[in-house]
Design an enzyme around this catalytic site. Structure first.
Site, mmCIF file in Angstrom:
data_model
loop_
_atom_site.group_PDB
_atom_site.id
_atom_site.type_symbol
_atom_site.label_atom_id
_atom_site.label_comp_id
_atom_site.label_asym_id
_atom_site.label_seq_id
_atom_site.Cartn_x
_atom_site.Cartn_y
_atom_site.Cartn_z
ATOM 1 N N TRP A 334 -11.318 67.734 22.832
ATOM 2 C CA TRP A 334 -11.719 69.239 23.243
ATOM 3 C C TRP A 334 -11.472 69.443 25.178
ATOM 4 O O TRP A 334 -11.317 70.376 25.519
ATOM 5 C CB TRP A 334 -13.022 69.475 22.874
ATOM 6 C CG TRP A 334 -14.001 69.009 23.720
ATOM 7 C CD1 TRP A 334 -14.387 67.712 23.910
ATOM 8 C CD2 TRP A 334 -15.236 69.872 24.171
ATOM 9 N NE1 TRP A 334 -15.336 67.374 24.649
ATOM 10 C CE2 TRP A 334 -16.071 68.593 24.825
ATOM 11 C CE3 TRP A 334 -15.781 70.986 24.217
ATOM 12 C CZ2 TRP A 334 -17.156 68.916 25.507
ATOM 13 C CZ3 TRP A 334 -16.862 71.379 24.916
ATOM 14 C CH2 TRP A 334 -17.648 70.187 25.653
ATOM 15 N N ASP A 335 -11.451 68.170 25.588
ATOM 16 C CA ASP A 335 -11.460 68.401 27.023
ATOM 17 C C ASP A 335 -10.149 69.362 27.478
ATOM 18 O O ASP A 335 -10.145 70.002 28.356
ATOM 19 C CB ASP A 335 -10.691 66.852 27.678
ATOM 20 C CG ASP A 335 -11.761 65.862 27.249
ATOM 21 O OD1 ASP A 335 -12.450 65.842 26.283
ATOM 22 O OD2 ASP A 335 -11.981 64.870 27.948
ATOM 23 N N GLU A 475 -23.455 64.017 23.757
ATOM 24 C CA GLU A 475 -23.165 62.853 22.954
ATOM 25 C C GLU A 475 -24.401 62.008 22.788
ATOM 26 O O GLU A 475 -24.373 60.953 22.144
ATOM 27 C CB GLU A 475 -21.640 62.257 23.065
ATOM 28 C CG GLU A 475 -20.742 63.294 22.867
ATOM 29 C CD GLU A 475 -19.458 62.487 23.011
ATOM 30 O OE1 GLU A 475 -19.426 61.533 23.905
ATOM 31 O OE2 GLU A 475 -18.428 62.773 22.378
ATOM 32 N N LYS A 585 -27.064 64.393 28.164
ATOM 33 C CA LYS A 585 -25.840 63.622 28.956
ATOM 34 C C LYS A 585 -25.177 64.703 29.713
ATOM 35 O O LYS A 585 -24.810 64.697 30.923
ATOM 36 C CB LYS A 585 -24.877 63.088 28.085
ATOM 37 C CG LYS A 585 -23.756 62.298 28.574
ATOM 38 C CD LYS A 585 -22.856 61.769 27.392
ATOM 39 C CE LYS A 585 -21.590 60.963 27.630
ATOM 40 N NZ LYS A 585 -20.776 60.468 26.579
ATOM 41 N N GLN A 586 -24.990 65.903 28.960
ATOM 42 C CA GLN A 586 -24.262 67.188 29.590
ATOM 43 C C GLN A 586 -25.093 68.147 28.803
ATOM 44 O O GLN A 586 -25.196 68.011 27.754
ATOM 45 C CB GLN A 586 -22.788 67.233 29.510
ATOM 46 C CG GLN A 586 -22.401 67.344 27.978
ATOM 47 C CD GLN A 586 -20.987 67.369 27.897
ATOM 48 O OE1 GLN A 586 -20.296 66.378 27.756
ATOM 49 N NE2 GLN A 586 -20.141 68.580 28.258
HETATM 50 O O1 IFM Z 1 -14.492 64.753 25.012
HETATM 51 C C1 IFM Z 1 -15.124 63.702 25.823
HETATM 52 C C2 IFM Z 1 -16.548 63.749 25.267
HETATM 53 O O2 IFM Z 1 -17.066 65.151 25.235
HETATM 54 C C3 IFM Z 1 -17.479 62.932 25.815
HETATM 55 N N1 IFM Z 1 -16.806 61.599 25.807
HETATM 56 C C4 IFM Z 1 -15.477 61.424 26.397
HETATM 57 C C5 IFM Z 1 -14.436 62.358 25.550
HETATM 58 C C6 IFM Z 1 -13.332 62.305 26.319
HETATM 59 O O3 IFM Z 1 -13.379 62.605 27.755
#
Ligand code: IFM
Length: 743
Positions: A334-335, A475, A585-586
């Site tokens: 989703w980045d 996550e 984490k976020q």
């Molecule tokens: O998409 C991200 C996820 O939100 C967190 N772990 C790393 C992935 C790739 O950047």
């Protein structure tokens, strides 16, 4: 500080990998890590062609590490150039982001007393997309015999995994050497050819070894006489755009190489430099403040945003590490839609369209995935690779060293917000471009297909619809119910679907029905939209990130904030323990405020921002940019600037080694987000372009280009106020600082 260069004046083997990533060179078709000619154990050589994925037995597809052409061994009177042996002086190494060329200079004195002045140059052409060009100038200070060996090394692996079958090696009559090999599972043929030329008389020979072919030169040279070596290499594959079955990869490769080698390094470079020059003259972003580091970070972001996407091809996405390293196997997350795409939407809409077309082509595999889990509609892969690879999220994650068993990785099954993120991106693209054709060809079908998925994924509980057992963007938490980000984004997606059905013509609906059955969809949508549970502020005004979040136990957050290493918290707690703690984490709520800005009143957003900022460790590279953007929107300019600065340091900071396996594409997109959509306050909403800039203390001015519905603007902001200039396209109205103006 050199704002245009990724620069170092000291050689440090420990920093090799980071430099290789952050200074990688590419053009969207391919990418080369910025490795040195001679070998060092700390180094990680990788060349990738975008889209050349291969799945090893029992593992997910990954971008295959291709035969390498950056190797360049030089020996003087029998002693090999090695910066860890002998002495080095006048060392400098720089990637010039203005042209994409890297230059390394050094004086080297071998243990045998030989002294050389050497200059290495390399670039990957942005014009001739298959070409890597290198030039080495060696000036000995004594008469010396130089032995040079450079070629095509097919022994490359992805951390030990070899993706290619047997290699065919060639030496052609015109001096070219070549290698062709096919990936083991995906059956992609890759060809690499090189031509090494020397200005001086050289005794030339070709050496082969298992999976490698090398050009060797022996040159007797006089003190002070520079020896100039040029090596031009070409890459081609059977996945190249327009490649037809009757074509030959070997022939194509030879054609690309002969054309470039005929021109020579300087001419191919001039053409490439002019292309980059035009890019910078039209797209540069300036930020003026006390510290030039920020300007450098912005240049860095634009450089990488340009080389990470294949601007012509719609069969691949953008990897979480782009193609700068093996991290995340080259997969797209989703980045792309949430962090990276906005830059393209407002600057290179044609590229944004290609990236969304890629997602459209994933619809079939997404439907199969949904079916596999007993749902309908399209369940997008959490990790995407080649257009028909399907879900590539590895089912098994890290090894539990205690038990020797690998942990199950639930993201592919539970991190389902990606579908809504893609639907949101379609809407975002359409809002900013007005591209109706795209909506007809792909966009409507994508939004409706994911909406169909949500309608089958919701569960009836407590007299309403809930979304259970998911992983949100944060996550740290697994298997949660009613994640605020997921539920609201799903709701938004469902509303988009409702609006599409309410506005399309009968004819278009009939067309759509050939791909997705929309009969009776309105009433099902109305039911789910009306009864989907959307978490609201509790008695303290806080919206829980998911059911029960507020009841989790607190943590000593200070200990884990501002740490240089990611995942430090896992040194003290297991994943299961963190799952039960009130720590992010976020922050999913802050993410949600960014995507759907009008859900809550300003006070609620402000309270929740403060609440979540306190318990967020920013342990994800995706976190800081969004918090900075939100701080701008909430009129907290100093905090916005501070977080922007930290975001700029994710890859460029001094002390991190977390870029070793590649840069952080989302965070790089995030630099643009925090600047353009945060400070600049740029957004497309309904049928308007809205711009509400702020100028945090410490920033004197900034200037950036924005394209909206075919018109290109430049936004300038400084202490005297905001200026918006139309650069090209039709005059349009813009809502600037709350006033409608015609530009
Ligand atoms: O998409 C991200 C996820 O939100 C967190 N772990 C790393 C992935 C790739 O950047």
């Amino acid at each position: 500080m050199k704002i245009w260069e990724i620069f170092e004046t000291e050689f440090s083997a420990n920093k090799l990998r980071k430099y290789e990533s952050i200074a990688c060179q590419g053009n969207g078709y391919m990418c080369v890590r910025n490795t040195l000619g001679e070998d060092y154990v700390q180094s990680q050589r990788n060349v990738f062609i975008n889209g050349v994925f291969n799945a090893p037995e029992g593992e997910a597809a990954e971008l295959a590490s291709l035969p390498d052409v950056t190797n360049f061994e030089i020996a003087a009177n029998g002693e090999r150039l090695d910066m860890q042996a002998g002495e080095i002086g006048n060392y400098s190494r720089a990637l010039d982001m203005r042209s994409g060329e890297t230059v390394r200079c050094l004086n080297w004195s071998g243990k045998n007393g030989v002294e050389l002045e050497i200059e290495f140059r390399r670039f990957v052409s942005f014009v001739k997309k298959h070409i890597v060009a290198e030039k080495v100038v060696i000036k000995p200070l004594q008469d010396v015999t130089l032995a040079v060996r450079s070629g095509i090394d097919g022994k490359m692996t992805n951390s030990g995994v070899q993706h290619f079958g047997p290699t065919m090696l060639r030496a052609y009559p015109d001096g070219r050497i070549g290698l062709c090999a096919e990936t083991l599972q995906s059956k992609v043929c890759v060809g690499v050819q090189s031509l090494l030329k020397c200005c001086a008389n050289a005794n030339y020979s070709v050496q082969t070894e298992r999976r490698g072919v090398f050009a060797c030169m022996l040159i007797h040279t006089k003190a002070g006489e520079p020896v100039v070596l040029e090596k031009i290499s070409a890459y081609a594959s059977s996945r190249d755009l327009g490649f037809a079955q009757a074509d030959s990869v070997e022939e194509n490769c030879g054609k690309y190489l002969c054309e470039a080698a005929g021109l020579g390094y300087d001419a191919v470079f001039a053409e490439n430099a002019a292309n980059w020059g035009k890019f910078w003259s039209e797209n540069a972003i300036t930020i003026e403040c006390g510290n030039p580091f920020y300007q450098k970070a912005v240049n860095f972001a634009l450089y990488h945003l340009r080389i990470m996407a294949n601007h012509e091809d719609n069969r691949m996405g953008i990897g979480a590490k782009a193609m700068s390293g093996e991290g995340y196997k080259g997969h797209s997350f989703w980045d792309t839609e949430i962090f990276i795409l906005p830059h393209y939407i407002y600057n290179v809409p044609e590229t944004a369209r290609k990236l969304l077309e890629y997602r459209c082509q994933l619809l079939d595999t997404s439907r199969e995935k949904a079916k596999g889990y007993g749902y309908s509609g399209a369940m997008y892969p959490w990790e995407g690779a080649w257009v028909d690879d399907g879900e590539t999220c590895p089912r098994l994650g890290d090894m539990d060293l205690g038990t020797g068993e690998r942990r199950v990785n639930w993201m592919g099954e539970k991190e389902i917000h990606i579908g809504a993120d893609i639907a949101y991106a379609v809407w975002h693209y359409y809002s900013a471009t007005g591209d109706k054709d795209f909506m007809k060809e792909c966009g409507c079908e994508m939004i409706l297909s994911v909406a169909e998925f949500w309608m089958s994924r919701v569960a009836e509980r407590n007299g309403r619809y809930e979304i259970l057992d998911v992983i949100g963007p944060d996550e740290y938490k697994d298997g949660i119910d009613n994640n605020a980000y997921t539920n609201y984004m799903a709701h938004f997606n469902l509303c988009l679907a409702r609006d599409i059905l309410a506005n399309i013509s009968d004819g278009f609906r009939q067309e759509l029905n050939k791909k997705i059955n929309t009969d009776g969809m309105e009433s099902r949508l109305a039911d789910v939209i009306g009864r989907l549970y959307l978490p609201v502020p509790d008695k303290d005004g806080i919206i829980p990130q998911f059911d029960g979040f507020r009841d989790l136990k607190e943590l000593d957050y200070g200990k884990y904030k501002n740490l240089e290493k990611v995942g430090t918290i896992f040194g003290d707690y297991s994943f299961e323990e963190i799952n039960k703690m009130r720590v992010c984490k976020q922050a999913d709520l802050v993410m949600l405020f960014y995507t759907l800005r009008n859900l809550f009143d300003k006070e609620t957003v402000k309270n929740n921002f403060a609440y979540y900022e306190n318990c967020t460790l920013h342990d994800s590279s995706l976190s800081l940019c969004i918090h900075s953007l939100m701080a701008s929107r909430l009129n907290m300019p100093e905090l916005a600037f501070e977080l922007f600065g930290k975001c700029c340091e994710v890859d460029l900071g001094e002390n991190t080694d977390n870029s070793d396996s590649g840069i952080h594409s989302a965070s790089i997109g995030g630099i643009w987000l925090a600047l353009a959509m945060g400070f600049g306050g740029v957004r497309a909403e309904e049928d308007d372009l809205i711009i509400e800039p702020i100028l945090p203390q410490g920033i004197k001015s900034y200037s950036l280009p924005i394209t909206y519905r075919g018109t290109k603007y430049r936004l300038n902001m400084d202490e005297s106020g905001t200026r918006l200039k139309r650069i090209s396209g039709e005059p349009q109205t813009v809502i600037l600082n709350g006033k409608t103006v015609k530009v």
